[in-house]
Design a protein around this motif. Structure first.
Motif, short mmCIF file in Angstrom:
data_model
loop_
_atom_site.label_atom_id
_atom_site.label_comp_id
_atom_site.label_asym_id
_atom_site.label_seq_id
_atom_site.Cartn_x
_atom_site.Cartn_y
_atom_site.Cartn_z
N ILE A 81 -40.23 -50.26 -33.95
CA ILE A 81 -41.39 -50.67 -34.53
C ILE A 81 -42.21 -51.07 -33.46
N ASN A 82 -41.98 -51.72 -32.32
CA ASN A 82 -42.71 -51.94 -31.24
C ASN A 82 -43.55 -50.78 -30.81
N VAL A 83 -42.93 -49.76 -30.60
CA VAL A 83 -43.57 -48.43 -30.21
C VAL A 83 -44.51 -47.93 -31.50
N GLY A 243 -35.12 -63.23 -14.09
CA GLY A 243 -34.58 -62.44 -15.41
C GLY A 243 -35.32 -62.18 -16.36
N LEU A 244 -34.89 -61.81 -17.54
CA LEU A 244 -35.71 -61.54 -18.58
C LEU A 244 -36.32 -62.75 -19.43
N GLY A 245 -35.65 -63.83 -19.14
CA GLY A 245 -36.01 -65.12 -19.75
C GLY A 245 -37.40 -65.67 -19.52
N LEU A 246 -37.85 -64.96 -18.17
CA LEU A 246 -39.22 -65.45 -17.73
C LEU A 246 -40.09 -64.47 -17.58
N PHE A 259 -49.09 -59.94 -28.02
CA PHE A 259 -48.31 -60.62 -26.84
C PHE A 259 -46.96 -60.93 -27.35
N GLU A 260 -46.18 -60.70 -26.22
CA GLU A 260 -44.75 -60.76 -26.68
C GLU A 260 -43.73 -61.00 -25.46
N ALA A 261 -42.33 -61.44 -25.44
CA ALA A 261 -41.58 -61.41 -24.35
C ALA A 261 -41.31 -59.92 -24.06
N VAL A 262 -40.80 -59.77 -22.58
CA VAL A 262 -40.47 -58.40 -22.34
C VAL A 262 -38.88 -58.16 -23.16
N HIS A 263 -38.05 -59.40 -22.95
CA HIS A 263 -36.76 -59.14 -23.39
C HIS A 263 -36.75 -58.73 -25.07
N GLY A 264 -35.46 -58.52 -25.24
CA GLY A 264 -34.99 -57.91 -26.75
C GLY A 264 -34.65 -59.08 -27.53
N THR A 265 -33.82 -58.99 -28.65
CA THR A 265 -33.50 -59.81 -29.47
C THR A 265 -32.10 -60.56 -29.08
N ALA A 266 -31.66 -60.46 -27.92
CA ALA A 266 -30.64 -60.80 -27.30
C ALA A 266 -29.36 -61.18 -28.53
N ASP A 268 -26.45 -61.12 -28.51
CA ASP A 268 -25.14 -61.97 -27.93
C ASP A 268 -25.41 -63.40 -27.97
N ILE A 269 -26.59 -64.01 -28.02
CA ILE A 269 -26.87 -65.44 -27.87
C ILE A 269 -27.82 -66.02 -29.22
N ALA A 270 -27.90 -65.08 -30.20
CA ALA A 270 -28.89 -65.32 -31.41
C ALA A 270 -28.24 -66.42 -32.18
N LYS A 274 -29.40 -71.22 -27.31
CA LYS A 274 -29.30 -70.96 -26.12
C LYS A 274 -30.54 -70.00 -25.36
N ALA A 275 -31.23 -69.58 -26.00
CA ALA A 275 -32.34 -68.55 -25.68
C ALA A 275 -33.18 -69.36 -25.00
N ASN A 276 -33.96 -68.89 -23.81
CA ASN A 276 -34.94 -69.45 -23.05
C ASN A 276 -36.11 -69.17 -23.62
N PRO A 277 -36.98 -70.03 -23.93
CA PRO A 277 -38.30 -69.61 -24.46
C PRO A 277 -39.37 -69.37 -23.70
P1 NAI Z 1 -31.95 -58.17 -24.37
O1 NAI Z 1 -33.18 -58.33 -23.77
O2 NAI Z 1 -32.02 -58.47 -26.19
O3 NAI Z 1 -30.95 -58.63 -23.53
C1 NAI Z 1 -30.43 -58.35 -22.58
C2 NAI Z 1 -29.51 -59.50 -21.80
O4 NAI Z 1 -30.48 -60.73 -21.78
C3 NAI Z 1 -28.60 -60.21 -22.86
O5 NAI Z 1 -27.54 -60.54 -22.12
C4 NAI Z 1 -29.52 -61.38 -23.34
O6 NAI Z 1 -28.57 -62.55 -23.81
C5 NAI Z 1 -30.08 -61.95 -22.22
N1 NAI Z 1 -31.49 -62.48 -22.90
C6 NAI Z 1 -32.56 -61.67 -23.25
N2 NAI Z 1 -33.49 -62.59 -23.55
C7 NAI Z 1 -33.22 -63.92 -23.15
C8 NAI Z 1 -33.66 -65.26 -23.19
N3 NAI Z 1 -34.82 -65.44 -23.75
N4 NAI Z 1 -32.85 -66.13 -22.60
C9 NAI Z 1 -31.55 -66.09 -22.35
N5 NAI Z 1 -31.20 -64.75 -22.37
C10 NAI Z 1 -31.80 -63.72 -22.65
O7 NAI Z 1 -31.88 -56.37 -24.58
P2 NAI Z 1 -30.98 -55.38 -25.43
O8 NAI Z 1 -29.60 -56.27 -25.47
O9 NAI Z 1 -30.66 -54.20 -24.61
O10 NAI Z 1 -31.46 -55.24 -26.75
C11 NAI Z 1 -31.30 -56.10 -28.03
C12 NAI Z 1 -32.30 -55.67 -28.84
O11 NAI Z 1 -33.48 -55.80 -28.55
C13 NAI Z 1 -32.26 -54.00 -29.19
O12 NAI Z 1 -32.20 -53.53 -30.40
C14 NAI Z 1 -33.60 -53.64 -28.54
O13 NAI Z 1 -34.12 -52.42 -28.99
C15 NAI Z 1 -34.49 -54.80 -28.82
N6 NAI Z 1 -35.66 -54.70 -27.76
C16 NAI Z 1 -36.72 -55.29 -28.39
C17 NAI Z 1 -37.88 -55.38 -27.53
C18 NAI Z 1 -38.93 -55.65 -28.34
O14 NAI Z 1 -39.11 -56.04 -29.50
N7 NAI Z 1 -40.23 -55.84 -27.49
C19 NAI Z 1 -37.75 -55.14 -26.10
C20 NAI Z 1 -36.41 -54.98 -25.49
C21 NAI Z 1 -35.47 -54.81 -26.31
#
Ligand code: NAI
Length: 335
Positions: A81-83, A243-246, A259-266, A268-270, A274-277
């Motif tokens: 959906i991002n794309v 790391g991605l939290g920043l 505007f968004e974070a680079v990281h995904g939905t994490a 494993d910690i949802a 614990k998530a870094n904002p």
């Molecule tokens: P991810 O970025 O969600 O997680 C990778 C690692 O970084 C995990 O160990 C996670 O716990 C950690 N992490 C990520 N954000 C964090 C935060 N704010 N604080 C602390 N730790 C953090 O990447 P992953 O696991 O490859 O993807 C999970 C889902 O997210 C997938 O469905 C993917 O498609 C989606 N995704 C969405 C994005 C977006 O909406 N812009 C961007 C990247 C991935």
């Protein structure tokens, strides 16, 4: 005057980091009002579609969205959906700053201050023409690069450099091998660069660029590159600075910006607090810059840096014992 923004709370850690981010923004009295809209799995469950018309209309109306991450299934299922949002709003510039922060688990506690400007609408990344042969033995995809797409992203990078007092743009490519697609990007970049004699321009092949980033990241200022290379390079840069939290990102088009974070939905910690904002907060700072509230954006960045320096309520990824909201509250106290 009140500025309305569309807010998408997203999946996984999305709602937690969005609540934390809005808490900090609210504490700044910025005159923002929020229009909440759904996208992704939440939208599918609530409205039967991944990207409801109401969400599209909201972004069209407000022209600004702050978005938490959305799930994309790996290897199968629905497309990102991002794309889709980037495509529908023609958000051609993906702007990802990476800056050293204090007290992070970073190899570079100082010296890194660069911005990756990634083309966001073309190239292999958008997955055009994907197919797998019936016997499952061969997979194909089309990689399209246009002069128009290359020109506008390179121009965006040079304009950004000029506007923000940056001195150098590095064009990253693989034109030695991908002579057609990367070749067109590089040729176009060379022409655009001639219009900016005040900004130094150099070229680097993407594999060398990755090595240089790890060895001597301080040599980079603005990096401009195609979609897939930019996706990988910007995560590499996030890794350099803790790391991605920043790591924040902006998707900018002529009619809208998200505007968004680079990281995904994490996942494993949802749900664990614990998530870094910080990544979403830094994206909010980019949003404030975009809205012309540059002083407020700087105030927010300073408060984040101060909170990191004083190690107040940091989340576990930064070695702290705080949680998502206590970290945000610590930032709000300093803002
Ligand atoms: P991810 O970025 O969600 O997680 C990778 C690692 O970084 C995990 O160990 C996670 O716990 C950690 N992490 C990520 N954000 C964090 C935060 N704010 N604080 C602390 N730790 C953090 O990447 P992953 O696991 O490859 O993807 C999970 C889902 O997210 C997938 O469905 C993917 O498609 C989606 N995704 C969405 C994005 C977006 O909406 N812009 C961007 C990247 C991935």
């Amino acid at each position: 005057m009140t500025q309305t923004i569309t807010v998408i709370r997203g999946d996984g850690i999305g709602p937690e980091i969005m609540d934390a981010t809005l808490h900090v923004l609210d504490s700044m009295n910025l005159g923002l009002s929020y229009e909440f809209a759904d996208a992704g799995i939440v939208a599918l469950e609530k409205h039967g579609e991944l990207l409801p018309a109401a969400t599209m209309e909201s972004i069209r109306r407000t022209r600004i969205a702050l978005k938490s991450p959305l799930t994309t299934p790996v290897g199968e299922g629905f497309s990102s959906i991002n794309v889709e949002l980037r495509k529908r709003f023609d958000l051609y510039a993906n702007v990802r700053p990476a800056k050293s922060f204090p007290n992070t688990k970073s190899r570079f506690a100082s010296g890194v201050d660069l911005v990756t400007v990634r083309e966001n609408t073309e190239g292999a990344y958008i997955g055009e023409g994907q197919s797998v042969s019936e016997d499952g033995e061969t997979a194909m995809l089309t990689q399209k690069v246009t002069r128009r797409g290359s020109e506008r992203i390179v121009r965006y990078a040079f304009e950004l450099a000029r506007r923000t007092g940056r001195k150098k743009v590095t064009v990253v490519h693989k034109a030695n091998i991908l002579k057609s697609t990367s070749g067109l990007f590089l040729k176009t970049a060379r022409l655009v660069a001639q219009e900016y004699p005040d900004i130094e321009c150099n070229e680097m092949i993407v594999d060398n660029c990755c090595m240089q980033l790890v060895m001597r990241p301080e040599q980079f200022d603005v990096i401009v590159t195609t979609n897939l290379f930019g996706d990988i390079i910007s995560d590499l840069c996030a890794g350099l600075v803790g790391g991605l939290g920043l790591a924040p990102g902006a998707n900018i088009g002529s009619d809208a910006a998200i505007f968004e974070a680079v990281h995904g939905t994490a996942p494993d910690i949802a749900g664990q607090g614990k998530a870094n904002p910080c990544a979403l907060l830094l994206a909010a700072a980019q949003m404030l810059d975009h809205l012309g509230k540059c002083e407020e954006a700087e105030r927010l960045r300073r408060a984040i840096v101060q909170t990191l320096e004083e190690k107040d309520s940091l989340t576990p990824d930064l070695g702290g014992t705080g949680n998502t909201m206590s970290f945000a509250q610590a930032i709000a106290r300093r803002v």
